[in-house]
Design a protein around this motif. Structure first.
Motif, mmCIF file in Angstrom:
data_model
loop_
_atom_site.group_PDB
_atom_site.id
_atom_site.type_symbol
_atom_site.label_atom_id
_atom_site.label_comp_id
_atom_site.label_asym_id
_atom_site.label_seq_id
_atom_site.Cartn_x
_atom_site.Cartn_y
_atom_site.Cartn_z
ATOM 1 N N SER A 71 0.796 -1.213 0.000
ATOM 2 C CA SER A 71 0.000 0.000 0.000
ATOM 3 C C SER A 71 0.835 1.272 0.000
ATOM 4 C CB SER A 71 -0.960 0.011 1.195
ATOM 5 O OG SER A 71 -0.291 -0.350 2.374
ATOM 6 N N ARG A 102 -2.662 -12.714 9.918
ATOM 7 C CA ARG A 102 -2.648 -11.478 9.146
ATOM 8 C C ARG A 102 -1.392 -10.731 9.534
ATOM 9 N NH1 ARG A 102 -4.366 -10.912 4.625
ATOM 10 N NH2 ARG A 102 -4.814 -8.816 3.980
ATOM 11 N N TRP A 103 -0.559 -10.417 8.546
ATOM 12 C CA TRP A 103 0.659 -9.655 8.771
ATOM 13 C C TRP A 103 0.441 -8.254 8.221
ATOM 14 C CZ3 TRP A 103 5.254 -13.163 6.780
ATOM 15 C CH2 TRP A 103 5.368 -14.295 7.608
ATOM 16 N N SER A 104 0.628 -7.244 9.054
ATOM 17 C CA SER A 104 0.572 -5.848 8.612
ATOM 18 C C SER A 104 1.921 -5.228 8.915
ATOM 19 C CB SER A 104 -0.524 -5.078 9.351
ATOM 20 O OG SER A 104 -1.790 -5.575 9.026
ATOM 21 N N ILE A 106 4.206 -2.040 9.190
ATOM 22 C CA ILE A 106 3.970 -0.639 9.495
ATOM 23 C C ILE A 106 5.312 0.095 9.516
ATOM 24 C CG2 ILE A 106 2.944 0.962 11.161
ATOM 25 C CD1 ILE A 106 0.933 -1.117 10.075
ATOM 26 N N GLN A 112 0.704 1.813 6.922
ATOM 27 C CA GLN A 112 0.814 0.423 6.492
ATOM 28 C C GLN A 112 1.540 0.366 5.150
ATOM 29 O OE1 GLN A 112 -2.398 -2.630 7.028
ATOM 30 N NE2 GLN A 112 -2.496 -2.390 4.822
ATOM 31 N N GLU A 115 0.235 -5.659 3.592
ATOM 32 C CA GLU A 115 -0.690 -6.507 4.323
ATOM 33 C C GLU A 115 -0.744 -7.838 3.594
ATOM 34 O OE1 GLU A 115 -4.887 -5.994 6.555
ATOM 35 O OE2 GLU A 115 -4.803 -5.251 4.504
#
Length: 127
Positions: A71, A102-104, A106, A112, A115
């Motif tokens: 993103s 779920r891997w985000s 940052i 972010q 993801e």
């Protein structure tokens, strides 16, 4: 669950771009322009952060990455950390567990960068 941070420097980006053999002008810009981290480099750092965090010490193997979305470009100087959220799980015939996380990823500004859903093969829970 959140991992510790890793410092993302331009030297780190340039090293990974060189070792990876990237030739696209985005990653080998004109002299004086800093390159962003390639997506595969972000994934490499994310995997390392997750392993070093020891949050998934019961993991046997990463089976699959799903729904990977980038993103924002990762640019130096910044930091990177990963927020892990456990998802669905099912037991295999051999008693192991396949669990989704779920891997985000940052960056240092709180934005972010990536993801993804990691599908992990885990050791059977202790009775």
């Amino acid at each position: 669950m959140t991992t510790p941070e890793v410092e993302v420097t331009q030297e780190l980006i340039d090293t990974l771009v060189g070792l990876g053999g990237y030739t696209h002008p985005l990653f080998v810009p004109a002299a004086g322009s800093p390159a962003p981290m390639p997506g595969q480099g972000v994934l490499l750092l994310v995997g390392g952060l997750v392993e070093r965090s020891r949050m998934l010490d019961e993991a046997i193997a990463l089976l699959e990455l799903r729904e990977v979305r980038f993103s924002k470009m990762l640019r130096a100087p910044t930091t990177l950390r990963v927020e892990l959220t456990p998802g669905e799980a099912r037991e295999t015939g051999s008693g192991k567990v396949i669990r989704h996380y779920r891997w985000s990823a940052i960056d240092g500004s709180g934005d972010q960068v990536l993801e993804a859903t990691a599908v992990m093969l885990m050791r059977a829970p202790m009775p």
